[in-house]
Scaffold this motif. Structure first.
Motif, mmCIF file in Angstrom:
data_model
loop_
_atom_site.group_PDB
_atom_site.id
_atom_site.type_symbol
_atom_site.label_atom_id
_atom_site.label_comp_id
_atom_site.label_asym_id
_atom_site.label_seq_id
_atom_site.Cartn_x
_atom_site.Cartn_y
_atom_site.Cartn_z
ATOM 1 N N CYS A 1 2.751 -22.487 27.001
ATOM 2 C CA CYS A 1 2.729 -22.632 28.456
ATOM 3 C C CYS A 1 3.144 -21.331 29.124
ATOM 4 C CB CYS A 1 3.686 -23.743 28.905
ATOM 5 S SG CYS A 1 3.451 -25.325 28.063
ATOM 6 N N ALA A 2 2.454 -20.996 30.196
ATOM 7 C CA ALA A 2 2.848 -19.861 31.032
ATOM 8 C C ALA A 2 3.274 -20.414 32.389
ATOM 9 C CB ALA A 2 1.688 -18.882 31.204
ATOM 10 N N VAL A 3 4.534 -20.224 32.733
ATOM 11 C CA VAL A 3 5.083 -20.755 33.982
ATOM 12 C C VAL A 3 4.966 -19.691 35.058
ATOM 13 C CG1 VAL A 3 7.097 -21.767 35.087
ATOM 14 C CG2 VAL A 3 6.685 -22.167 32.650
ATOM 15 N N VAL B 1 -3.312 -18.639 38.323
ATOM 16 C CA VAL B 1 -3.622 -19.652 37.310
ATOM 17 C C VAL B 1 -5.029 -19.431 36.774
ATOM 18 C CG1 VAL B 1 -4.155 -22.104 36.987
ATOM 19 C CG2 VAL B 1 -2.013 -21.436 38.076
ATOM 20 N N LEU B 2 -5.974 -19.208 37.674
ATOM 21 C CA LEU B 2 -7.361 -18.979 37.260
ATOM 22 C C LEU B 2 -7.488 -17.708 36.425
ATOM 23 C CD1 LEU B 2 -9.215 -19.931 40.574
ATOM 24 C CD2 LEU B 2 -8.977 -21.325 38.507
ATOM 25 N N ASP B 3 -6.744 -16.688 36.786
ATOM 26 C CA ASP B 3 -6.770 -15.440 36.015
ATOM 27 C C ASP B 3 -6.224 -15.653 34.603
ATOM 28 O OD1 ASP B 3 -7.851 -14.069 38.139
ATOM 29 O OD2 ASP B 3 -5.948 -13.188 38.795
ATOM 30 N N ALA B 4 -5.162 -16.437 34.479
ATOM 31 C CA ALA B 4 -4.582 -16.708 33.162
ATOM 32 C C ALA B 4 -5.550 -17.501 32.289
ATOM 33 C CB ALA B 4 -3.264 -17.466 33.322
ATOM 34 N N ILE B 5 -6.236 -18.463 32.897
ATOM 35 C CA ILE B 5 -7.232 -19.248 32.165
ATOM 36 C C ILE B 5 -8.376 -18.342 31.700
ATOM 37 C CG2 ILE B 5 -8.978 -21.059 32.403
ATOM 38 C CD1 ILE B 5 -7.026 -22.519 34.276
ATOM 39 N N GLU B 6 -8.813 -17.446 32.574
ATOM 40 C CA GLU B 6 -9.892 -16.518 32.230
ATOM 41 C C GLU B 6 -9.465 -15.565 31.115
ATOM 42 O OE1 GLU B 6 -12.732 -13.151 34.384
ATOM 43 O OE2 GLU B 6 -11.517 -14.513 35.597
ATOM 44 N N ALA B 7 -8.218 -15.126 31.158
ATOM 45 C CA ALA B 7 -7.704 -14.229 30.120
ATOM 46 C C ALA B 7 -7.678 -14.927 28.764
ATOM 47 C CB ALA B 7 -6.308 -13.746 30.499
ATOM 48 N N ALA B 8 -7.304 -16.200 28.751
ATOM 49 C CA ALA B 8 -7.325 -16.963 27.501
ATOM 50 C C ALA B 8 -8.755 -17.103 26.989
ATOM 51 C CB ALA B 8 -6.692 -18.332 27.713
ATOM 52 N N ASP B 9 -9.687 -17.300 27.912
ATOM 53 C CA ASP B 9 -11.105 -17.394 27.544
ATOM 54 C C ASP B 9 -11.580 -16.154 26.796
ATOM 55 O OD1 ASP B 9 -11.817 -19.918 28.393
ATOM 56 O OD2 ASP B 9 -12.493 -19.272 30.373
ATOM 57 N N PHE C 1 -0.470 -14.654 27.804
ATOM 58 C CA PHE C 1 0.272 -15.464 28.773
ATOM 59 C C PHE C 1 1.469 -14.713 29.340
ATOM 60 C CE2 PHE C 1 -0.917 -20.182 27.695
ATOM 61 C CZ PHE C 1 -2.142 -19.980 28.310
ATOM 62 N N SER C 2 2.083 -13.861 28.511
ATOM 63 C CA SER C 2 3.290 -13.143 28.953
ATOM 64 C C SER C 2 2.994 -12.178 30.101
ATOM 65 C CB SER C 2 3.920 -12.382 27.784
ATOM 66 O OG SER C 2 3.077 -11.319 27.354
ATOM 67 N N GLU C 3 1.714 -11.810 30.285
ATOM 68 C CA GLU C 3 1.337 -10.926 31.381
ATOM 69 C C GLU C 3 1.351 -11.646 32.732
ATOM 70 O OE1 GLU C 3 -2.440 -9.247 30.482
ATOM 71 O OE2 GLU C 3 -1.831 -8.477 28.521
#
Length: 265
Positions: free
Chosen positions: A148-150, A207-215, A246-248
Motif C-alpha cells: 500500500c502507498a498512503v 493516485v492515478l499516477d501511482a497506478i500508472e507507475a505500477a502498470d 510506491f515509495s516515490e
C-alpha cells in the motif's frame, strides 16, 4: 441493519487494538485513538448500544486513519468485543458484529467495512446489510502480500454525503461486480478494482499516477476505497520493484491478506 454496500475487498492483517476500562474511576465515556482524546462517534455509538455505564475506550491503530483502510470499522468491532468480554455479557459474534455495523452506518464512517472485517479474506459482499443478513462469498486466497502507498486522507463521510459521488460509485460498482462474478479470482479482482477506480472518479491525480507507475512494471494497482491510497497484490518477483515505485508517491506499508478476522487476547 439493511443498509450497506456491495462489493469486494481485502481484509488486512494490520488493524486496530482496542482496550476498554470500566470502573468507579471512570465517570464519563471517553474515546482515545493513538493516545489522543477524540470524539470517536462510531466507537461511542457502540458503547451506547451495549451499556449505560461510562467507559474509557483506548484504541491503537497500526493502519492509517482516514485513508481507506477501514479503521473506524475495526475500532467499532474492537470496542464491541472488548465490552462484551469486560462486562461478561455473553453476546454472540453475530450480535456484536451487527452492533458495530449499525454504529458505522449511522455515523457515516463506512458502509461495508464491518461485514468484510467480520469474515476476513477477500470477501465478496453480494447484498448490502449487516454481517448477519448480508449475502457474502469469498475469493479463495493464500495470505498474499498486500503493498500500500498512503498518499493522504479522504473523508468517507464527505464522499457518502455527496449525491453525485455516490451516483458515480454505484454505477461503476455495479459494472465492476458484474465482471468480477464472471471470474472471481485474485487477478480479476485487481483488474475490476482498478476499473472501478477509473470509473468511480474519486482518484486524485497522484493516485492515478501511482497506478500508472505500477502498470509500467506489469503490476495492477487500485485505489483503497474510500481513501487517498493505492494498493496491490503483486507476484513475489515484482515485490521489491513495486515497493520502490510506491515509495516515490507516499509512505509504503506491507500487509498480508488476513484469512481470519478478530483476535481476543
Amino acid at each position: 441493519m439493511k443498509k450497506g454496500s456491495t462489493g469486494c475487498g481485502v481484509v488486512l492483517d494490520g488493524g486496530v487494538h482496542t482496550t476498554v476500562t470500566i470502573g468507579e474511576e471512570i465517570t464519563n465515556t471517553e474515546i482515545f485513538l493513538n493516545k489522543n482524546k477524540v470524539v470517536g462517534d462510531t466507537s461511542r455509538a457502540v458503547v451506547e448500544a451495549i451499556t449505560e455505564l461510562p467507559v474509557k475506550v483506548e484504541s491503537i491503530s497500526d493502519i492509517p486513519i482516514g485513508c481507506g483502510f477501514g479503521a473506524s470499522g475495526a475500532g467499532a468491532l474492537g470496542t464491541a468485543y472488548a465490552l462484551n468480554y469486560a462486562l461478561g455479557l455473553d453476546l454472540t459474534a453475530s450480535k456484536l458484529n451487527d452492533i458495530a455495523h449499525v454504529a458505522e452506518v449511522g455515523n457515516g464512517s463506512g458502509l461495508g467495512d464491518v461485514t468484510g472485517q467480520a469474515h476476513g479474506g477477500i470477501l465478496i459482499r453480494k447484498t448490502p446489510g449487516a454481517p448477519s443478513i448480508a449475502s457474502v462469498d469469498c475469493i479463495p486466497s493464500k495470505e498474499n502480500d498486500v503493498y500500500c502507498a498512503v498518499l493522504g486522507e479522504l473523508s468517507t463521510k464527505s464522499v457518502l454525503s455527496n449525491p453525485e459521488m455516490v451516483k458515480n460509485i454505484n454505477a461503476a460498482g455495479k459494472e465492476a461486480m458484474k465482471k468480477l462474478m464472471q471470474k472471481p479470482s485474485v487477478e480479476n479482482f485487481m483488474t475490476c478494482s482498478k476499473e472501478f477506480t477509473m470509473q468511480g472518479k474519486l482518484a486524485s491525480e497522484k493516485v492515478l499516477d501511482a497506478i500508472e507507475a505500477a502498470d509500467s512494471i506489469g503490476v495492477t494497482a487500485s485505489q483503497a476505497m474510500l481513501g487517498n491510497a493505492v494498493f496491490s497484490m503483486p507476484s513475489p518477483s515484482t515485490n521489491y520493484e513495486l515497493e520502490e515505485i510506491f515509495s516515490e508517491f507516499g509512505t509504503v506499508l506491507k500487509f498480508k491478506v488476513m484469512t481470519g478476522s478478530i483476535k481476543i487476547t
